[in-house]
Design an enzyme around this catalytic site. Structure first.
Site, short mmCIF file in Angstrom:
data_model
loop_
_atom_site.label_atom_id
_atom_site.label_comp_id
_atom_site.label_asym_id
_atom_site.label_seq_id
_atom_site.Cartn_x
_atom_site.Cartn_y
_atom_site.Cartn_z
N HIS A 244 27.03 38.93 31.98
CA HIS A 244 27.20 39.57 33.28
C HIS A 244 27.48 38.50 34.33
CE1 HIS A 244 26.77 42.52 36.46
NE2 HIS A 244 25.93 41.71 37.08
N SER A 245 28.49 38.73 35.16
CA SER A 245 28.84 37.86 36.29
C SER A 245 29.12 36.44 35.78
CB SER A 245 27.71 37.91 37.32
OG SER A 245 28.13 37.41 38.56
#
Length: 260
Positions: free
Chosen positions: A101-102
């Site tokens: 994520h990210s």
């Protein structure tokens, strides 16, 4: 947000680059989770009720967090990929998938490309909350800002609990990790090499200031194979309320029928 251990171990003595999140030790597939900036395995507790026992889900422990709290965090992608590939090598004893994520999405993508070149291609690559490599930024760079401005930027993005942001002692402890992670994330550009050949699913939040639909669709150019785009309700940290839906999509992608 990671928490310091009672005693830190040097990198050389670490038994593993991962900590288990869920699943049986002898599960037929491993799912490796790469952290967002400042993230630790604690952030994935909301996923635990939905993770199947047939996955050995493991959090990738990068320097600067959990049992590696005393180690300096990476600020550039290339050395992170070198170290992560070496650290994960003992765990590639069965089919596996990568998720990030990210910041973790960028790391997972680059690790996948490196592993493909070594003949250890993942079964699937899951990415969330990240614009495609080379796509224009939608939010300002913050890692270089003075402490108070940096903390305000963290508050806008979310993910760091308010009680941590408002605790000067905790922030003094965590600011070096957060700055390093944001420096790595803000400064990332794709490493040399061909597009990934791994099938991919890209998740986005409908109200995420970090990504919009074009930023998600642009991931198609980073792969030579199929890419599925899934947009869920929520902001940058849609991954908590969206856990059940995300894991259902992941199970579908990793089912035997998806490979036929």
């Amino acid at each position: 947000m990671t928490m310091p251990p009672s005693s830190a171990s040097p990198a050389a003595s670490l038994p593993s680059w991962t900590v288990p999140v869920a699943g049986d030790a002898d599960a037929p597939l491993r799912l490796f989770i790469f952290p967002f900036a400042g993230g630790s395995s604690v952030a994935w507790r909301r996923w635990m009720p939905y993770l199947p026992a047939t996955w050995r889900t493991e959090f990738v422990v990068l320097p600067g967090r959990e049992q590696r709290f005393a180690e300096p965090a990476f600020t550039e992608m290339a050395p992170l990929v070198d170290a992560a590939v070496a650290g994960l090598a003992p765990h590639l004893d069965r089919p596996f998938a990568l998720y990030g994520h990210s910041m973790g999405a960028a790391a997972a993508y680059e690790v996948a490309r490196r592993l493909e070149g070594m003949g250890h291609a993942p079964r699937h690559l899951f990415l969330s909350g990240r614009r495609a490599p080379g796509h224009p930024r939608l939010t300002p760079v913050i890692h270089h800002l003075p402490d108070e401005a940096f903390k305000r930027g963290l508050a806008v993005l979310g993910g760091t609990p308010r009680e941590v942001l408002e605790n000067d002692e905790l922030m003094t402890m965590f600011l070096p990790l957060l700055r390093a992670d944001f420096m790595l994330s803000d400064g990332y550009s794709p490493l040399p090499g061909s597009p990934s050949s791994t099938p991919a699913t890209v998740f986005g939040g409908a109200d995420d200031p970090e990504t919009d639909r074009p930023a998600l669709e642009a991931w198609r150019g980073a792969f030579s194979g199929p890419v599925r785009i899934e947009v869920l309700p929520g902001d940058h940290f849609f991954i908590a309320p969206g856990a059940e839906r995300m894991i259902a999509v992941m199970q579908e992608a990793l089912s035997p029928s998806a490979r036929s």
